[in-house]
Design a protein around this motif. Structure first.
Motif, short mmCIF file in Angstrom:
data_model
loop_
_atom_site.label_atom_id
_atom_site.label_comp_id
_atom_site.label_asym_id
_atom_site.label_seq_id
_atom_site.Cartn_x
_atom_site.Cartn_y
_atom_site.Cartn_z
N LYS A 1 0.80 -1.22 0.00
CA LYS A 1 0.00 0.00 0.00
C LYS A 1 0.83 1.28 0.00
O LYS A 1 0.30 2.38 -0.13
CB LYS A 1 -0.95 0.00 1.22
N SER A 2 2.12 1.15 0.21
CA SER A 2 2.95 2.35 0.15
C SER A 2 4.39 1.98 -0.22
O SER A 2 4.79 0.82 -0.06
CB SER A 2 2.91 3.10 1.49
N VAL A 3 5.12 2.97 -0.69
CA VAL A 3 6.50 2.73 -1.12
C VAL A 3 7.36 2.28 0.06
O VAL A 3 8.29 1.50 -0.11
CB VAL A 3 7.09 3.99 -1.77
N ASP A 4 7.00 2.75 1.26
CA ASP A 4 7.80 2.40 2.44
C ASP A 4 7.85 0.89 2.66
O ASP A 4 8.78 0.38 3.27
CB ASP A 4 7.23 3.08 3.69
N GLU A 5 6.83 0.21 2.17
CA GLU A 5 6.81 -1.24 2.37
C GLU A 5 7.77 -1.97 1.43
O GLU A 5 8.09 -3.14 1.65
CB GLU A 5 5.39 -1.78 2.17
N ILE A 6 8.17 -1.29 0.37
CA ILE A 6 9.13 -1.92 -0.55
C ILE A 6 10.53 -1.72 0.03
O ILE A 6 11.12 -0.65 -0.09
CB ILE A 6 9.08 -1.29 -1.95
N ASN A 7 11.03 -2.73 0.73
CA ASN A 7 12.36 -2.55 1.31
C ASN A 7 13.26 -3.75 1.06
O ASN A 7 14.28 -3.91 1.69
CB ASN A 7 12.28 -2.23 2.80
N ASN A 8 12.84 -4.60 0.12
CA ASN A 8 13.76 -5.66 -0.32
C ASN A 8 13.39 -6.09 -1.74
O ASN A 8 12.38 -5.65 -2.29
CB ASN A 8 13.75 -6.85 0.63
N PHE A 9 14.23 -6.93 -2.29
CA PHE A 9 14.06 -7.29 -3.70
C PHE A 9 12.76 -8.05 -3.95
O PHE A 9 12.07 -7.79 -4.94
CB PHE A 9 15.25 -8.10 -4.19
N ASP A 10 12.43 -8.99 -3.04
CA ASP A 10 11.23 -9.80 -3.27
C ASP A 10 9.98 -8.95 -3.38
O ASP A 10 9.14 -9.16 -4.26
CB ASP A 10 11.09 -10.83 -2.14
N ASP B 1 30.86 -13.16 -6.52
CA ASP B 1 29.97 -14.00 -5.71
C ASP B 1 28.51 -13.59 -5.82
O ASP B 1 27.61 -14.41 -5.69
CB ASP B 1 30.38 -13.92 -4.23
N TYR B 2 28.29 -12.30 -6.00
CA TYR B 2 26.91 -11.82 -5.97
C TYR B 2 26.34 -11.61 -7.37
O TYR B 2 25.51 -10.74 -7.58
CB TYR B 2 26.83 -10.55 -5.12
N ASN B 3 26.84 -12.42 -8.32
CA ASN B 3 26.34 -12.25 -9.69
C ASN B 3 24.85 -12.56 -9.80
O ASN B 3 24.15 -11.98 -10.63
CB ASN B 3 27.17 -13.08 -10.67
N GLU B 4 24.35 -13.47 -8.94
CA GLU B 4 22.93 -13.80 -8.98
C GLU B 4 22.08 -12.58 -8.59
O GLU B 4 21.00 -12.37 -9.12
CB GLU B 4 22.61 -14.97 -8.04
N ASN B 5 22.63 -11.78 -7.66
CA ASN B 5 21.91 -10.59 -7.24
C ASN B 5 21.85 -9.58 -8.39
O ASN B 5 20.85 -8.91 -8.61
CB ASN B 5 22.60 -9.95 -6.04
N PHE B 6 22.97 -9.50 -9.09
CA PHE B 6 23.02 -8.62 -10.26
C PHE B 6 21.99 -9.07 -11.29
O PHE B 6 21.24 -8.27 -11.83
CB PHE B 6 24.44 -8.67 -10.84
N LYS B 7 21.94 -10.40 -11.49
CA LYS B 7 21.00 -10.95 -12.47
C LYS B 7 19.56 -10.66 -12.05
O LYS B 7 18.73 -10.31 -12.88
CB LYS B 7 21.23 -12.46 -12.58
N ASN B 8 19.29 -10.80 -10.73
CA ASN B 8 17.94 -10.53 -10.21
C ASN B 8 17.40 -9.21 -10.72
O ASN B 8 16.37 -9.14 -11.38
CB ASN B 8 17.98 -10.43 -8.68
N ILE B 9 18.15 -8.17 -10.40
CA ILE B 9 17.65 -6.83 -10.69
C ILE B 9 17.70 -6.55 -12.19
O ILE B 9 16.81 -5.92 -12.75
CB ILE B 9 18.40 -5.76 -9.87
#
Lengths: 459, 280
Positions: free
Chosen positions: A177-186, A248-256
């Motif tokens: 319901k608000s942008v504040d709730e978006i605080n992680n990738f999922d 190591d964090y290539n999967e994170n890069f791929k996520n976004i």
């Protein structure tokens, strides 16, 4: 006959002289100030120095020119400003600094830039400008010396149009319901994918603006976005630079990255034709709700004809990539603009340059122009809290800098090996977007390329 | 009078010689010296011997760009000259509006390379968008894009040279061929083409060197993309010079090798086609 001979001689001399002067003025290039030459002559006679600043930011070229004029009127010191075309700074600097009338003030982009220009950077440890820094650690140091002083702080993240977001939040079945709730990738992914499904109702063509990959337009991905996984890698290993990365964090890069290309205004296969300007225009025209860029983008957005983004509706959101504990991650804040004084300039010119920059960043007139016309967030203690830019995205950067609950991501891309490395990654990401290369290949190539480029530039 | 000329020889040659030395010979020698140096700016160099030349071959970029350039040059030299000759032949037949056609075909040559590159990038991307690809999706689009661009730009210029050559053929030769009962095709191959060999020499030389040295169009159209697959030699030299700290000397070394290569190619081509020219 004597007369004729004399005449011929004179003519020939005149021609040679004409050639010599012709060469002199052509080497001046695009400089517009006639006064600069007089200034350097005065300097060589030891009376008063003059300043020649090679400016990096074409978008504020005119402001710098007016500052120079004002400074000359007040102090009588000649200031010449020359601005390099976008993306041409290194090239321009290379040719300008080899000239007799070389820039006295120039800038480098970080440790990599310092490595290239260290023969020309003066030690600034005992200068007022250095003592004005809020955090002296930000400066570029080598041993005991200080060689580059940052003069601006910038931030980048995901810029969103709050108007479109509010429209989504008001819908039935909105994920949050608000942008504040978006605080992680999922959460971000869930929201973005839901918005894509409802894009017709939201009146947008895609959630994200085009992932621009036209030649030279891919820096938002190969530099800014890659900064996040590399930043986390450095953090995990407790280092500030590496000769070889493990990615190591290539999967994170791929996520976004996947989220960007799959929920975009433009089909993944077509991103190769899009420029940053296209992206920003889509955002400005309300065709997209989000775009990854920095606070410098407001000028670009507001300048788009038919811009629909309201000044109080443009906000920043951190770039979430699915890292553990990213709920407290802020936006990426740093600088790649470090002022240097040319060590080969005359002492009078060096002093004049330092005085000029001190005036710009500490006098009332200078500070007024810096905050209101240049719109810089400066890292100097001479600026009070009220003296901050009114640009909406700059305000957002300041808000994130002041939020003690959040940790900013530093600009570690300064340690990326070379432009070639970035270009190669950009090319690989484009291939991945169009489906002609798989992710494992991108990761392998990036790791190998980092090593190669670090070695290549180490020598 | 003759004596007076001799006396003033140096005086008259001096301005040009000075300019040539100042703007060509000195930079050229400096360039060769710099190819053996490590430097950031041209005034601040340290000698490193042949290290730059070794590093130029430390990755495949240079060889890849050489192969791509060679492929491009072969294709564009053939297409440009064939089309230019056909146009020239057609436009010397006395068709109505010949002058208009000649002007129109010549005009693309007046537009700068960078501008042309961007215009064609838009055009080609516009067409390719229908098939869901862009010019940087695959190297073959970039390759043919460059060939089309090169043709479009150079055909007009070469056509003018061929027209001049064709118009210079003595009419009595053509008439004699006609009287002897030669067909049009026979006249073309036995009279026209041998007689325009001097033009062929010039045109081949111009297209060969222009294709080999192509830079602006390459930069504007694909900038080497995807990856470096469509980067030609001049562009490779440019990116080597600017995109890696400390590799300025390597770029310079590549440039020197490039110069030698273009020199050898152009001279051997001149020698080869000159031997085919007919004495007028």
């Amino acid at each position: 006959m004597k007369m004729k001979k004399f005449l011929a001689m004179t003519m020939a001399m005149a021609m040679v002289a004409g050639l010599a002067t012709g060469c002199g003025s052509s080497s001046e290039g695009g400089s517009s100030e006639g006064g600069a030459t007089q200034g350097s002559e005065a300097a060589s006679s030891g009376e008063q120095g003059s300043v020649y600043y090679l400016n990096f930011k074409p978008e504020v070229a005119e402001v710098w020119e007016s500052i120079a004029k004002q400074y000359t009127e007040e102090t009588g010191v000649d200031v010449k400003i020359k601005t390099a075309a976008s993306g041409q700074y290194e090239q321009t600097l290379k040719s300008e600094i080899a000239k007799k009338d070389a820039p006295t003030l120039f800038q480098i982009n970080g440790p990599q830039g310092y490595a290239n220009w260290k023969d020309y950077t003066m030690d600034l440890k005992d200068t007022d400008l250095y003592s004005m820094l809020l955090d002296p650690e930000l400066a570029i140091t080598d041993g005991e010396g200080v060689y580059g002083i940052p003069y601006i702080e910038e931030g980048y993240g995901i810029i969103y149009n709050a108007e479109i977001m509010d429209k989504y939040f008001a819908m039935d079945g909105a994920k949050v319901k608000s942008v504040d709730e978006i605080n992680n990738f999922d959460t971000l992914k869930a929201v973005v994918e839901d918005m894509t499904a409802k894009k017709a109702d939201l009146g947008i063509d895609g959630v994200f603006s085009s992932t621009s990959f036209a030649p030279g337009e891919d820096w938002r991905w190969q530099t800014h976005l890659l900064n996040l996984p590399i930043h986390y890698e450095y953090e995990a290993k407790g280092v500030t630079d590496e000769a070889e990365i493990t990615f190591d964090y290539n999967e994170n890069f791929k996520n976004i990255f996947d989220l960007y290309i799959n929920n975009s205004v433009t089909e993944p296969a077509m991103v190769g034709s899009k420029s940053v300007d296209d992206s920003m225009a889509e955002f400005a025209l309300g065709k997209s709700a989000m775009v990854q860029n920095g606070n410098w983008a407001w000028g670009q957005i507001s300048a788009v004809e038919g811009n629909t983004v309201k000044e109080d509706k443009i906000k920043f959101m951190p770039i979430y990539t699915g890292m553990e504990g990213e709920e407290t991650q802020g936006i990426c804040i740093g600088t790649e603009n470090y002022l240097c004084v040319n060590t080969e300039a005359s002492d009078a010119d060096k002093q004049a340059s330092l005085d000029f920059m001190k005036w710009v960043f500490s006098s009332d007139e200078g500070k007024d122009i810096v905050t209101n016309q240049l719109g810089f967030i400066t890292p100097f203690n001479t600026f009070s809290e009220e003296e901050s830019p009114s640009d909406p995205l700059a305000k957002e950067v300041i808000r994130y800098m002041g939020d003690s609950k959040l940790t900013s991501v530093s600009w570690d891309f300064q340690t990326f090996p070379s432009q070639t490395f970035k270009d190669n990654l950009g090319a690989a990401l484009l291939q991945y977007s169009t489906g002609s290369e798989d992710w494992t290949q991108v990761v392998e190539d990036t790791i190998a390329d980092w090593k190669v480029e670090k070695e290549a530039t180490a020598e | 009078m003759q004596k007076a000329y001799k006396k003033y020889f140096w005086l008259f040659v001096l301005p040009t010689l000075a300019a040539f030395t100042l703007f060509f010979i000195i930079p050229f020698i400096m360039g060769i010296v710099l190819s053996f140096c490590k430097f950031t700016t041209v005034t601040n160099a340290t000698w490193v011997g042949i290290r730059n030349y070794q590093r130029a071959f430390s990755n495949r970029d240079f060889i890849d760009s050489l192969l791509f350039t060679a492929k491009f040059t072969i294709v564009s030299v053939i297409t440009v000259n064939v089309f230019a000759f056909i146009l020239a032949y057609a436009l010397t037949r006395g068709i109505k509006g010949t002058n208009l056609f000649r002007t129109v075909f010549f005009m693309p040559n007046l537009i700068g390379g960078i501008v042309l590159g961007y215009i064609w990038q838009l055009l080609i991307n516009g067409v390719l968008a229908r098939f869901g690809v862009t010019i940087t999706t695959d190297a073959k689009y970039g390759f043919w894009g460059l060939v089309i661009l090169m043709n479009w730009q150079l055909i007009g210029y070469m056509m003018i040279i061929y027209i001049a050559g064709i118009q210079n053929i003595p009419t009595e030769l053509v008439e004699a061929a006609k009287i002897d009962g030669a067909t049009r095709l026979q006249t073309l191959f036995k009279v026209t083409i041998p007689m325009v060999m001097p033009s062929v020499t010039i045109c081949l030389f111009l297209t060969l060197t222009n294709s080999f040295k192509l830079f602006d169009q390459n930069l504007a159209l694909t900038a080497g993309g995807p990856g470096k697959q469509t980067a030609m030699m001049a562009l490779d030299i440019y990116t080597t010079f600017y995109n890696r700290n400390g590799w300025e000397g390597v770029g310079q070394a590549k440039a020197v090798m490039f110069f030698i290569l273009v020199g050898i190619l152009a001279l051997s081509q001149l020698y080869f086609t000159r031997s085919k020219e007919v004495e007028n």
